[in-house]
Motif scaffolding. Sequence first.
Motif, mmCIF file in Angstrom:
data_model
loop_
_atom_site.group_PDB
_atom_site.id
_atom_site.type_symbol
_atom_site.label_atom_id
_atom_site.label_comp_id
_atom_site.label_asym_id
_atom_site.label_seq_id
_atom_site.Cartn_x
_atom_site.Cartn_y
_atom_site.Cartn_z
ATOM 1 N N HIS A 49 8.234 -21.741 36.785
ATOM 2 C CA HIS A 49 8.169 -20.410 37.403
ATOM 3 C C HIS A 49 8.467 -19.318 36.389
ATOM 4 C CE1 HIS A 49 8.834 -17.042 40.129
ATOM 5 N NE2 HIS A 49 9.931 -16.813 39.422
ATOM 6 N N TRP A 50 9.545 -19.464 35.627
ATOM 7 C CA TRP A 50 9.944 -18.401 34.703
ATOM 8 C C TRP A 50 8.991 -18.301 33.519
ATOM 9 C CZ3 TRP A 50 12.671 -14.535 36.173
ATOM 10 C CH2 TRP A 50 13.541 -14.691 37.251
ATOM 11 N N ASN A 51 8.337 -19.392 33.145
ATOM 12 C CA ASN A 51 7.287 -19.285 32.137
ATOM 13 C C ASN A 51 6.127 -18.433 32.646
ATOM 14 O OD1 ASN A 51 8.332 -20.715 29.904
ATOM 15 N ND2 ASN A 51 7.787 -22.688 30.813
ATOM 16 N N GLY A 52 5.790 -18.603 33.922
ATOM 17 C CA GLY A 52 4.744 -17.774 34.525
ATOM 18 C C GLY A 52 5.154 -16.318 34.619
ATOM 19 N N VAL A 53 6.402 -16.069 35.010
ATOM 20 C CA VAL A 53 6.922 -14.706 35.068
ATOM 21 C C VAL A 53 6.858 -14.057 33.687
ATOM 22 C CG1 VAL A 53 9.043 -13.345 35.360
ATOM 23 C CG2 VAL A 53 8.414 -15.060 37.070
ATOM 24 N N SER A 54 7.210 -14.811 32.673
ATOM 25 C CA SER A 54 7.205 -14.290 31.310
ATOM 26 C C SER A 54 5.808 -13.829 30.905
ATOM 27 C CB SER A 54 7.713 -15.362 30.339
ATOM 28 O OG SER A 54 7.742 -14.868 29.018
ATOM 29 N N GLU A 55 4.808 -14.622 31.216
ATOM 30 C CA GLU A 55 3.428 -14.243 30.879
ATOM 31 C C GLU A 55 3.018 -12.958 31.576
ATOM 32 O OE1 GLU A 55 0.934 -17.534 31.784
ATOM 33 O OE2 GLU A 55 1.906 -18.900 30.349
ATOM 34 N N GLU A 56 3.347 -12.846 32.863
ATOM 35 C CA GLU A 56 2.977 -11.640 33.622
ATOM 36 C C GLU A 56 3.706 -10.411 33.101
ATOM 37 O OE1 GLU A 56 1.570 -8.877 36.381
ATOM 38 O OE2 GLU A 56 0.778 -10.825 35.705
ATOM 39 N N LEU A 57 4.989 -10.530 32.822
ATOM 40 C CA LEU A 57 5.764 -9.384 32.333
ATOM 41 C C LEU A 57 5.316 -8.956 30.932
ATOM 42 C CD1 LEU A 57 9.375 -10.214 33.575
ATOM 43 C CD2 LEU A 57 7.687 -8.703 34.623
ATOM 44 N N HIS A 58 4.912 -9.896 30.110
ATOM 45 C CA HIS A 58 4.377 -9.550 28.792
ATOM 46 C C HIS A 58 3.106 -8.706 28.937
ATOM 47 C CE1 HIS A 58 7.116 -12.427 26.772
ATOM 48 N NE2 HIS A 58 6.814 -11.738 25.681
ATOM 49 N N ARG A 59 2.259 -9.066 29.906
ATOM 50 C CA ARG A 59 1.036 -8.278 30.139
ATOM 51 C C ARG A 59 1.371 -6.852 30.580
ATOM 52 N NH1 ARG A 59 -0.972 -13.352 32.128
ATOM 53 N NH2 ARG A 59 -0.284 -12.833 34.249
ATOM 54 N N ARG A 60 2.325 -6.734 31.470
ATOM 55 C CA ARG A 60 2.718 -5.401 31.948
ATOM 56 C C ARG A 60 3.340 -4.576 30.821
ATOM 57 N NH1 ARG A 60 3.201 -4.598 37.640
ATOM 58 N NH2 ARG A 60 2.683 -6.457 38.858
ATOM 59 N N ALA A 61 4.148 -5.211 29.997
ATOM 60 C CA ALA A 61 4.778 -4.503 28.890
ATOM 61 C C ALA A 61 3.731 -3.998 27.902
ATOM 62 C CB ALA A 61 5.772 -5.428 28.189
ATOM 63 N N GLU A 62 2.700 -4.781 27.683
ATOM 64 C CA GLU A 62 1.638 -4.377 26.756
ATOM 65 C C GLU A 62 0.921 -3.132 27.260
ATOM 66 O OE1 GLU A 62 -2.329 -6.331 24.628
ATOM 67 O OE2 GLU A 62 -0.981 -7.567 25.829
ATOM 68 N N VAL A 63 0.645 -3.072 28.559
ATOM 69 C CA VAL A 63 -0.012 -1.900 29.138
ATOM 70 C C VAL A 63 0.875 -0.669 29.020
ATOM 71 C CG1 VAL A 63 -0.868 -0.884 31.286
ATOM 72 C CG2 VAL A 63 -1.438 -3.254 30.712
ATOM 73 N N LEU A 64 2.164 -0.817 29.322
ATOM 74 C CA LEU A 64 3.090 0.318 29.258
ATOM 75 C C LEU A 64 3.278 0.816 27.830
ATOM 76 C CD1 LEU A 64 5.754 -0.817 31.861
ATOM 77 C CD2 LEU A 64 4.434 1.308 31.961
ATOM 78 N N GLY A 65 3.014 -0.040 26.857
ATOM 79 C CA GLY A 65 3.137 0.366 25.466
ATOM 80 C C GLY A 65 2.222 1.524 25.092
ATOM 81 N N GLU A 66 1.214 1.797 25.920
ATOM 82 C CA GLU A 66 0.293 2.903 25.665
ATOM 83 C C GLU A 66 0.807 4.234 26.214
ATOM 84 O OE1 GLU A 66 -3.459 1.762 27.266
ATOM 85 O OE2 GLU A 66 -3.553 -0.129 26.133
ATOM 86 N N ALA A 67 1.880 4.207 26.988
ATOM 87 C CA ALA A 67 2.394 5.434 27.610
ATOM 88 C C ALA A 67 3.089 6.324 26.587
ATOM 89 C CB ALA A 67 3.368 5.084 28.726
ATOM 90 N N ARG A 68 2.927 7.631 26.752
ATOM 91 C CA ARG A 68 3.609 8.610 25.899
ATOM 92 C C ARG A 68 4.834 9.185 26.596
ATOM 93 N NH1 ARG A 68 -1.737 10.135 25.519
ATOM 94 N NH2 ARG A 68 -1.344 11.939 26.862
ATOM 95 N N GLU A 69 4.752 9.330 27.910
ATOM 96 C CA GLU A 69 5.846 9.933 28.669
ATOM 97 C C GLU A 69 5.889 9.335 30.061
ATOM 98 O OE1 GLU A 69 7.080 14.436 28.778
ATOM 99 O OE2 GLU A 69 5.701 14.099 30.462
ATOM 100 N N ILE A 70 7.093 9.109 30.558
ATOM 101 C CA ILE A 70 7.307 8.684 31.937
ATOM 102 C C ILE A 70 7.871 9.875 32.699
ATOM 103 C CG2 ILE A 70 8.558 7.127 33.487
ATOM 104 C CD1 ILE A 70 6.568 5.640 31.768
ATOM 105 N N ARG A 71 7.247 10.219 33.817
ATOM 106 C CA ARG A 71 7.772 11.300 34.665
ATOM 107 C C ARG A 71 8.211 10.694 35.992
ATOM 108 N NH1 ARG A 71 4.727 16.675 37.152
ATOM 109 N NH2 ARG A 71 6.641 17.688 37.910
ATOM 110 N N ILE A 72 9.455 10.917 36.332
ATOM 111 C CA ILE A 72 10.045 10.388 37.570
ATOM 112 C C ILE A 72 10.235 11.558 38.531
ATOM 113 C CG2 ILE A 72 11.944 9.064 38.564
ATOM 114 C CD1 ILE A 72 12.569 8.125 35.665
ATOM 115 N N VAL A 73 9.592 11.493 39.696
ATOM 116 C CA VAL A 73 9.637 12.588 40.662
ATOM 117 C C VAL A 73 10.114 12.045 42.003
ATOM 118 C CG1 VAL A 73 8.307 14.383 41.847
ATOM 119 C CG2 VAL A 73 7.751 13.775 39.483
ATOM 120 N N GLY A 74 11.052 12.749 42.622
ATOM 121 C CA GLY A 74 11.552 12.361 43.930
ATOM 122 C C GLY A 74 12.501 13.430 44.440
#
Length: 334
Positions: A188-213
């Motif tokens: 299970h955690w090997n699968g989680v690791s693969e998915e989180l690595h993919r998400r981290a790679e996409v976020l690596g393209e972000a310049r700024e995070i804006r949090i609104v609430g």
Amino acid sequence: DEEGCEEEDRALVRDPRVARLGELIVSYSLGLEQGQILRVDVPPVAAPLAVELYRAALKAGGHPYANVELEQLPEILVKKGNDDQLEFLSPIAAAEIEFVDAIVTVWAESNTRALSRVPPDRHQRLIAASRRLAKRRWERIAAGELRWCGVVFPTAAHAQDAEMSLDEYEQFVFRACHVEGAEEPVAHWNGVSEELHRRAEVLGEAREIRIVGPDTDLRVGVEGRRWQPADGRYNMPDGEVYTSPHETATEGEIRFTFPALFRGREVEDIRLHFEGGKVVAAEAARGLEFLEALLEVDEGASRLGEVAFGLNYEIDRFTNNTLFDEKIGGTMHV
């Protein structure tokens, strides 16, 4: 002898979920190897997990030992110790950190509010002293010389904070770690690791995070920063992606939906205002004095160390425990 050991084993009632958790941490989180030294930092209330970690480490060919920590001692030190004693760092502890190959920190408390009434300034000094040892630990981790994992062992006190029965809380914890039922935890955690690595790679393209609430509009600069998957190597349970934002590129204000419980004290309805990356104003409905003391621990304490997205959907409720709450599926935190 072997027969005597078998009789002793039969005399103990072992929770198979705890055994699987111990094996998961030793084999997956730490990757403990033949001949490596493992220290288990554990309070007495979490002895069942310490035993299973010990068993698993022996099976892996390691050299485990337990460092039993009485949870009443920090309370006594803050209340009774003089200034020198508060800031004292044991040379034995400092030397020991240089020799171990792996550490498991088991978080388990009989009273999660034990330090609620101690003076915030004295509590701050104790925290500052302990950070010196933690800093050296992370230096060795960054250099690839040391492995570490922090894990919660369910206790009645933690269950009470989460507003659950102990049985319900145990199920919640072990389900979040994926050691309950027939599922293979490492797979299970090997699968989680693969998915989180993919998400981290996409976020690596972000310049700024804006949090609104509500009462929140915060801009966090992350351009060029590397996002990391929290995949069970340093915490169990785990499940987030995170990065460290630019130290001078946080602007605006944020109001936190959940209270923060830290070192036995709770701070509620926190509001922070940032300018140039630094907290310039702080408010809290309860625990403000302690919050202000924490923000003054050192120069970095008033700047963001992390911005992250919680992605463990087995963690579906607030439990007053940061290890779980920061990973609630579909949330984010700084």
